[in-house]
Design a protein around this motif. Structure first.
Motif, PDB file in Angstrom:
ATOM      1  N   LEU A   1       0.853  -1.191   0.000  1.00 16.06           N
ATOM      2  CA  LEU A   1       0.000   0.000   0.000  1.00 16.06           C
ATOM      3  C   LEU A   1       0.890   1.243   0.000  1.00 16.06           C
ATOM      4  O   LEU A   1       2.053   1.177   0.426  1.00 16.06           O
ATOM      5  CB  LEU A   1      -0.889   0.025   1.249  1.00 16.06           C
ATOM      6  CG  LEU A   1      -1.904  -1.101   1.433  1.00 16.06           C
ATOM      7  CD1 LEU A   1      -2.538  -1.007   2.824  1.00 16.06           C
ATOM      8  CD2 LEU A   1      -2.977  -1.039   0.358  1.00 16.06           C
TER       9      LEU A   1
ATOM     10  N   MET B   1      -7.664  -3.087   5.302  1.00 16.24           N
ATOM     11  CA  MET B   1      -7.493  -2.570   3.952  1.00 16.24           C
ATOM     12  C   MET B   1      -7.066  -3.635   2.944  1.00 16.24           C
ATOM     13  O   MET B   1      -6.987  -3.370   1.745  1.00 16.24           O
ATOM     14  CB  MET B   1      -6.483  -1.415   3.961  1.00 16.24           C
ATOM     15  CG  MET B   1      -6.951  -0.229   4.796  1.00 16.24           C
ATOM     16  SD  MET B   1      -5.803   1.193   4.770  1.00 16.24           S
ATOM     17  CE  MET B   1      -5.863   1.637   3.031  1.00 16.24           C
TER      18      MET B   1
ATOM     19  N   TRP C   1       3.108   4.561  -6.923  1.00 13.91           N
ATOM     20  CA  TRP C   1       1.771   5.092  -6.669  1.00 13.91           C
ATOM     21  C   TRP C   1       1.604   6.562  -7.036  1.00 13.91           C
ATOM     22  O   TRP C   1       0.474   7.042  -7.156  1.00 13.91           O
ATOM     23  CB  TRP C   1       1.414   4.912  -5.191  1.00 13.91           C
ATOM     24  CG  TRP C   1       1.327   3.483  -4.758  1.00 13.91           C
ATOM     25  CD1 TRP C   1       2.355   2.679  -4.364  1.00 13.91           C
ATOM     26  CD2 TRP C   1       0.141   2.677  -4.676  1.00 13.91           C
ATOM     27  NE1 TRP C   1       1.888   1.429  -4.028  1.00 13.91           N
ATOM     28  CE2 TRP C   1       0.532   1.394  -4.206  1.00 13.91           C
ATOM     29  CE3 TRP C   1      -1.202   2.911  -4.942  1.00 13.91           C
ATOM     30  CZ2 TRP C   1      -0.382   0.363  -4.018  1.00 13.91           C
ATOM     31  CZ3 TRP C   1      -2.118   1.880  -4.738  1.00 13.91           C
ATOM     32  CH2 TRP C   1      -1.693   0.620  -4.279  1.00 13.91           C
TER      33      TRP C   1
ATOM     34  N   GLN D   1      -7.744   4.276   6.961  1.00 14.62           N
ATOM     35  CA  GLN D   1      -8.595   3.703   5.911  1.00 14.62           C
ATOM     36  C   GLN D   1      -9.494   4.776   5.283  1.00 14.62           C
ATOM     37  O   GLN D   1      -9.635   4.847   4.055  1.00 14.62           O
ATOM     38  CB  GLN D   1      -9.446   2.573   6.479  1.00 14.62           C
ATOM     39  CG  GLN D   1     -10.273   1.853   5.433  1.00 14.62           C
ATOM     40  CD  GLN D   1     -11.054   0.678   6.020  1.00 14.62           C
ATOM     41  OE1 GLN D   1     -11.328   0.634   7.224  1.00 14.62           O
ATOM     42  NE2 GLN D   1     -11.397  -0.282   5.185  1.00 14.62           N
TER      43      GLN D   1
ATOM     44  N   ALA E   1      -7.254   7.163   3.275  1.00 10.33           N
ATOM     45  CA  ALA E   1      -6.743   6.545   2.046  1.00 10.33           C
ATOM     46  C   ALA E   1      -7.805   6.505   0.960  1.00 10.33           C
ATOM     47  O   ALA E   1      -7.518   6.762  -0.221  1.00 10.33           O
ATOM     48  CB  ALA E   1      -6.232   5.140   2.349  1.00 10.33           C
ATOM     49  N   LYS E   2      -9.020   6.195   1.347  1.00 12.95           N
ATOM     50  CA  LYS E   2     -10.108   6.123   0.370  1.00 12.95           C
ATOM     51  C   LYS E   2     -10.367   7.481  -0.269  1.00 12.95           C
ATOM     52  O   LYS E   2     -10.688   7.576  -1.466  1.00 12.95           O
ATOM     53  CB  LYS E   2     -11.377   5.599   1.037  1.00 12.95           C
ATOM     54  CG  LYS E   2     -12.518   5.367   0.063  1.00 12.95           C
ATOM     55  CD  LYS E   2     -13.719   4.732   0.772  1.00 12.95           C
ATOM     56  CE  LYS E   2     -14.859   4.484  -0.224  1.00 12.95           C
ATOM     57  NZ  LYS E   2     -16.042   3.878   0.444  1.00 12.95           N
ATOM     58  N   GLU E   3     -10.190   8.528   0.510  1.00 14.33           N
ATOM     59  CA  GLU E   3     -10.476   9.883   0.031  1.00 14.33           C
ATOM     60  C   GLU E   3      -9.292  10.532  -0.679  1.00 14.33           C
ATOM     61  O   GLU E   3      -9.472  11.248  -1.672  1.00 14.33           O
ATOM     62  CB  GLU E   3     -10.894  10.766   1.224  1.00 14.33           C
ATOM     63  CG  GLU E   3     -11.393  12.136   0.841  1.00 14.33           C
ATOM     64  CD  GLU E   3     -12.778  12.122   0.205  1.00 14.33           C
ATOM     65  OE1 GLU E   3     -13.188  13.173  -0.310  1.00 14.33           O
ATOM     66  OE2 GLU E   3     -13.445  11.063   0.226  1.00 14.33           O
TER      67      GLU E   3
ATOM     68  N   PRO F   1      -4.178   7.260  -3.912  1.00 14.27           N
ATOM     69  CA  PRO F   1      -4.563   6.529  -5.130  1.00 14.27           C
ATOM     70  C   PRO F   1      -5.003   5.112  -4.804  1.00 14.27           C
ATOM     71  O   PRO F   1      -4.459   4.467  -3.906  1.00 14.27           O
ATOM     72  CB  PRO F   1      -3.280   6.545  -5.967  1.00 14.27           C
ATOM     73  CG  PRO F   1      -2.182   6.799  -4.989  1.00 14.27           C
ATOM     74  CD  PRO F   1      -2.755   7.636  -3.905  1.00 14.27           C
ATOM     75  N   ALA F   2      -5.980   4.628  -5.539  1.00 19.69           N
ATOM     76  CA  ALA F   2      -6.523   3.287  -5.304  1.00 19.69           C
ATOM     77  C   ALA F   2      -5.716   2.214  -6.009  1.00 19.69           C
ATOM     78  O   ALA F   2      -5.765   1.039  -5.628  1.00 19.69           O
ATOM     79  CB  ALA F   2      -7.975   3.220  -5.763  1.00 19.69           C
ATOM     80  N   GLU F   3      -4.972   2.616  -7.043  1.00 26.74           N
ATOM     81  CA  GLU F   3      -4.210   1.633  -7.810  1.00 26.74           C
ATOM     82  C   GLU F   3      -2.815   2.185  -8.094  1.00 26.74           C
ATOM     83  O   GLU F   3      -2.602   3.402  -8.128  1.00 26.74           O
ATOM     84  CB  GLU F   3      -4.901   1.321  -9.133  1.00 26.74           C
ATOM     85  CG  GLU F   3      -6.262   0.653  -8.981  1.00 26.74           C
ATOM     86  CD  GLU F   3      -6.911   0.389 -10.325  1.00 26.74           C
ATOM     87  OE1 GLU F   3      -6.411   0.939 -11.347  1.00 26.74           O
ATOM     88  OE2 GLU F   3      -7.903  -0.354 -10.367  1.00 26.74           O
TER      89      GLU F   3
END
Length: 270
Positions: free
Chosen positions: A34, A85, A138, A255, A258-260, A263-265
């Motif tokens: 992550l 996560m 990332w 968490q 991170a979601k907000e 980057p998700a990927e």
């Protein structure tokens, strides 16, 4: 026979006493999946047998005390983030006593014995490599530096050099990413942590806890995309009985953040 057996037990060395003291045995270094790095420089409890203690001559704000249970908290936070996560953060934790080496300082004030240099270098080599890897893979990420403070048992002090170490984050999303409802500090406030300075305050960070060498080196002030926050946690959150709860709440905050804001990927290979 009983007397002989007792003598044999007394003569046996303590478990782990003869374990070699090397950077590999006294620094936890775990590669993550992550864009999150956790570090803890001051929770070590192991004396370095071959290294002279620091005396602090000419060193500003010289401190040698343990940040109790911060190494343990960092490890539990790693586990909680992985559980919540579905991926692993990076982790760098020092297990040697601060009175021998303070890795949250520049090298010239971190140790006084040349034999300490390999430990210091290994700690920062890991942080530097992990920061570069997160930025490369990332594009941006977050470093949380875990500390303990004795000024207020119920509080967590924010340390970002008054926003300097999260410049990339706030330039991109505004100050709300640092102190808003979906920020880490906003989420901690929501969960009952007393955040200092308060998230709705314009006060500067407390100069005792406003960010040390780690966040000032790896934070985003210098063109890096890794934002860094020093969390100075009071004794209530570091008490042994409260470590699991504190780690879970910080992981929940990470968490949401991170979601907000992360980057998700990973970046796609060009």
């Amino acid at each position: 026979m009983l007397r002989l057996f007792t003598l044999l037990i007394v003569a046996l060395p303590a478990f782990g006493q003869d374990k070699p003291q090397t950077p590999e045995t006294l620094i936890t270094i775990r590669k993550g999946t992550l864009p999150i790095i956790i570090s803890a420089p001051h929770g070590g409890r192991t004396p370095l047998a071959a290294v002279a203690e620091r005396r602090g001559h000419g060193v500003d704000k010289f401190v040698v005390v343990l940040d109790g249970n911060t190494a343990e908290l960092a490890d539990k936070l790693f586990t909680q983030i992985e559980k919540k996560m579905g991926g692993k953060p990076y982790l760098v934790v020092a297990h040697f006593e601060r009175k021998f080496i303070d890795v949250n300082r520049p090298a010239d004030g971190a140790y006084e014995d040349a034999k300490a240099k390999p430990f210091y270098d290994a700690y920062h080599k890991a942080l530097a490599e992990f920061s570069k890897e997160v930025q490369k893979d990332w594009g941006r990420g977050l470093l949380l530096d875990i500390h303990g403070q004795g000024a207020d048992a119920d509080a967590v002090f924010r340390g970002t050099a008054n926003g300097t170490t999260v410049k990339a984050l706030t330039d991109r999303f505004g100050k709300t990413a640092l102190t808003g409802p979906k920020s880490i500090l906003g989420q901690l406030d929501k969960q009952g942590f007393k955040v200092i300075p308060a998230n709705d305050s314009t006060e500067k960070e407390d100069s005792r806890f406003n960010g040390g060498h780690t966040v000032r080196t790896y934070g985003s002030h210098d063109g890096q995309a890794i934002d860094a926050i020093q969390l100075e946690l009071g004794g209530k959150f570091r008490a042994k009985a409260n470590l699991d709860d504190a780690a879970g709440k910080i992981a929940d905050a990470v968490q949401v953040f991170a979601k907000e804001y992360l980057p998700a990927e990973k970046r796609k290979e060009k």
